[in-house]
Design a protein around this motif. Sequence first.
Motif, PDB file in Angstrom:
ATOM      1  N   ARG A  16      -1.244  -7.469  -7.396  1.00  0.00           N
ATOM      2  CA  ARG A  16      -0.877  -8.851  -7.779  1.00  0.00           C
ATOM      3  C   ARG A  16      -1.382  -9.884  -6.763  1.00  0.00           C
ATOM      4  NH1 ARG A  16       1.727  -4.375 -10.013  1.00  0.00           N
ATOM      5  NH2 ARG A  16       3.731  -4.820 -10.926  1.00  0.00           N
ATOM      6  N   CYS A  17      -2.588  -9.672  -6.243  1.00  0.00           N
ATOM      7  CA  CYS A  17      -3.073 -10.585  -5.207  1.00  0.00           C
ATOM      8  C   CYS A  17      -3.806 -11.783  -5.794  1.00  0.00           C
ATOM      9  CB  CYS A  17      -3.980  -9.847  -4.232  1.00  0.00           C
ATOM     10  SG  CYS A  17      -5.529  -9.291  -4.965  1.00  0.00           S
ATOM     11  N   LEU A  43       0.833  -1.205   0.000  1.00  0.00           N
ATOM     12  CA  LEU A  43       0.000   0.000   0.000  1.00  0.00           C
ATOM     13  C   LEU A  43       0.865   1.252   0.000  1.00  0.00           C
ATOM     14  CD1 LEU A  43      -3.047  -0.675   2.323  1.00  0.00           C
ATOM     15  CD2 LEU A  43      -2.910  -0.669  -0.155  1.00  0.00           C
ATOM     16  N   ALA A  44       1.971   1.195   0.763  1.00  0.00           N
ATOM     17  CA  ALA A  44       2.875   2.347   0.777  1.00  0.00           C
ATOM     18  C   ALA A  44       3.400   2.613  -0.626  1.00  0.00           C
ATOM     19  CB  ALA A  44       4.033   2.086   1.745  1.00  0.00           C
ATOM     20  N   GLN A  45       3.741   1.541  -1.340  1.00  0.00           N
ATOM     21  CA  GLN A  45       4.190   1.716  -2.726  1.00  0.00           C
ATOM     22  C   GLN A  45       3.076   2.277  -3.595  1.00  0.00           C
ATOM     23  OE1 GLN A  45       6.688  -1.474  -4.572  1.00  0.00           O
ATOM     24  NE2 GLN A  45       6.210  -2.559  -2.700  1.00  0.00           N
ATOM     25  N   TYR A  58      -9.223   1.069  -3.135  1.00  0.00           N
ATOM     26  CA  TYR A  58     -10.560   0.966  -2.542  1.00  0.00           C
ATOM     27  C   TYR A  58     -10.462   0.713  -1.043  1.00  0.00           C
ATOM     28  CZ  TYR A  58     -12.823   0.727  -7.108  1.00  0.00           C
ATOM     29  OH  TYR A  58     -13.296   1.020  -8.347  1.00  0.00           O
ATOM     30  N   LYS A  59     -11.585   0.899  -0.353  1.00  0.00           N
ATOM     31  CA  LYS A  59     -11.554   0.822   1.107  1.00  0.00           C
ATOM     32  C   LYS A  59     -11.248  -0.579   1.616  1.00  0.00           C
ATOM     33  CE  LYS A  59     -16.549   0.309   1.895  1.00  0.00           C
ATOM     34  NZ  LYS A  59     -16.973   0.106   0.496  1.00  0.00           N
ATOM     35  N   GLU A  60     -11.564  -1.632   0.834  1.00  0.00           N
ATOM     36  CA  GLU A  60     -11.201  -2.992   1.259  1.00  0.00           C
ATOM     37  C   GLU A  60      -9.695  -3.089   1.479  1.00  0.00           C
ATOM     38  OE1 GLU A  60     -13.291  -2.350  -1.083  1.00  0.00           O
ATOM     39  OE2 GLU A  60     -14.956  -3.774  -1.117  1.00  0.00           O
ATOM     40  N   PRO A 111      -9.577  -5.502  -4.703  1.00  0.00           N
ATOM     41  CA  PRO A 111      -9.607  -4.622  -3.528  1.00  0.00           C
ATOM     42  C   PRO A 111      -9.001  -3.246  -3.764  1.00  0.00           C
ATOM     43  CG  PRO A 111      -7.818  -6.192  -3.307  1.00  0.00           C
ATOM     44  CD  PRO A 111      -8.485  -6.477  -4.637  1.00  0.00           C
ATOM     45  N   THR A 112      -8.321  -3.062  -4.870  1.00  0.00           N
ATOM     46  CA  THR A 112      -7.558  -1.822  -5.020  1.00  0.00           C
ATOM     47  C   THR A 112      -8.121  -0.861  -6.057  1.00  0.00           C
ATOM     48  OG1 THR A 112      -6.118  -2.701  -6.741  1.00  0.00           O
ATOM     49  CG2 THR A 112      -5.451  -3.064  -4.467  1.00  0.00           C
ATOM     50  N   GLY A 113      -9.043  -1.318  -6.884  1.00  0.00           N
ATOM     51  CA  GLY A 113      -9.532  -0.424  -7.924  1.00  0.00           C
ATOM     52  C   GLY A 113      -8.733  -0.506  -9.209  1.00  0.00           C
ATOM     53  N   ALA A 114      -7.798  -1.467  -9.293  1.00  0.00           N
ATOM     54  CA  ALA A 114      -7.118  -1.691 -10.572  1.00  0.00           C
ATOM     55  C   ALA A 114      -8.151  -2.124 -11.610  1.00  0.00           C
ATOM     56  CB  ALA A 114      -6.031  -2.753 -10.426  1.00  0.00           C
TER      57      ALA A 114
END
Lengths: 307, 291
Positions: free
Chosen positions: B70-71, A91-93, A102-104, B119-122
């Motif tokens: 990359r999850c 996340l830091a990257q 996103y919030k998840e 989860p990230t919006g990618a």
Amino acid sequence: MSADVGRAGQAPATTIRGAALRGVLARPGLEAVRNRGWLAAHKWLLLRRLSQLGILALFLVGPWFGIWVVKGNLSSSLTLGVLPLTDPFLLAQSFAAGVLPYKEALLGGGIVLAFYLVFGGRLFCSWVCPVNLVTDAAAWLRRRLGLKGGKAPDARLRYWLLGFVLVVAALTGSLAWEWVNPVSMLHRGLIFGFGLAWGVVGGVFLYDLLIASRGWCGHVCPMGAFYSLLGRTALVRVSADKRGKCNDCMDCFAVCPEPQVIRPALKAAGQTHPLILDRDCTTCGRCVDVCGQDVFRITTRFDRSES
Amino acid sequence: MSELTNTGRDGKATPARRRFLKEVAGVAGGACLFAAGVGLYSRQASALPATALRPPGALAEDDFLGACVRCGLCVRDCPYDTLKLAELGDGVVTGTPYFEARKVACEMCDDIPCVVACPTGALDRSLNDIEKARMGLAVLIDQETCLNFLGLRCDVCYRVCPVIDRAITLERIHNPRSDRHAMLLPTVHSDHCTGCGKCEAACVLPGESAIKVLPIKLAQGSRAEHYRRGWEEKEAAGGSLIGDQIELPVRGMEDQPYGDTRLRTPPQRPAAPSGSDAAPPPGGLDSGWKP
């Protein structure tokens, strides 16, 4: 006798850092096995392997047997369909690359961050990270083969690398470190398939075996550096509470992945209490296992008692 | 160790301090070089092969590589095992999700589980209608091997298209080879093609497909905005912008509507040369051939 061992200028064989770094001891822990039996003298090692392999198994029972406990990998995962967990280093990257996930992912990252902040950042390195199995194997083999050569880079390298990894992420707008990160590559490879990632993991093994003792985890890995930074308030710590019984056998220095953290506590160098508070300590418990005199134990950071 | 804390009385660096600074510079320089190497490698290796398609809703490639962690959660929630994570050596950025249409195409699930899982919006959740996905654009890339272009009625790409008759239509044109048949040419329309790859997967050719889903950047030319399309302008304006045109008569077609240039009667042919029974084989748009 014991208090003077660490002072510079003493006989070379008992210079703590020197002995540990040179890998004088091929088979540390024999005295502990004699005194307590094999099982008790490997308690923390076995628990740690159980944790490492157990976590891996949770990820693998899904793709292998169709029992979905955890989906994803260490980068980001979803447990039982409700609990999101995300690697805060990633996340830091991401933040550095200018992305707001996103919030998840944010929630998952927050949970992981809070856990390691409370219990100790480098618990990840010794109890979760799959590369630990690789570098432990390399260190074991290095001891057994008596390999002493090589040159480890400065231990500050990892912190510089951590900084530059974030800078590169910002400059390229992408998670550049993930192109080469052996940690996520190994874990992802075990779960989703390797391709040529074996080469990267093999490279880490050979680097630790032939070039730098404890090189990857102790000197290079910026992910470990990130978790080190979370370790300032670690609750779970190792204490050398029976340090009076230390007979300077050097076994703990031989097995410790970060040998420099032991001396302040064991030899009262720069501190009076017997707690190992260095953020680089991974709380792996190997020193507890191999000590024939039961000097060490795992306790909390508030327990400064000495017996 | 105590040397390290010594500072020269006049502010000059002592040997210990100089050594310390040298060490730090070495470590920092090494780390910087290493990181720069990683950064350059990542730029070099970030080109996506044309056959690798991102999941629906994927951000533009540059943004995607900053957002995707990359999850593999999208891979796990893909019910058809279409998606996979790139392994080192695949030519796709390691650990990122992709699929190859010729192997397994996207089934275009209505609920788009891969996008929901990200989860990230990618994979962008603002995509809530799978028909609005643009994973790529199908291109009938080889007209020399496409069976429909050979005059056959294969039509498989058209039949399997989940957006049939909008993303792919069959356009009927005259077959100049036989001169008496039609060719029905599969034609892709970028307004509706989602890039799911069903057409490429289904193409009956034994190896490579004649129709391929390519990244939109490769498949589509840039529209020349300075050209105005008369028919579009006319429709928008509700009539011709330049008024009705003068209809000039065409000799021999005086009885036909303006613009209809089809010949109603076979043209007169020169008489066959004497001594020869067979007329030379007729050609042209309307050869006058009768069964």
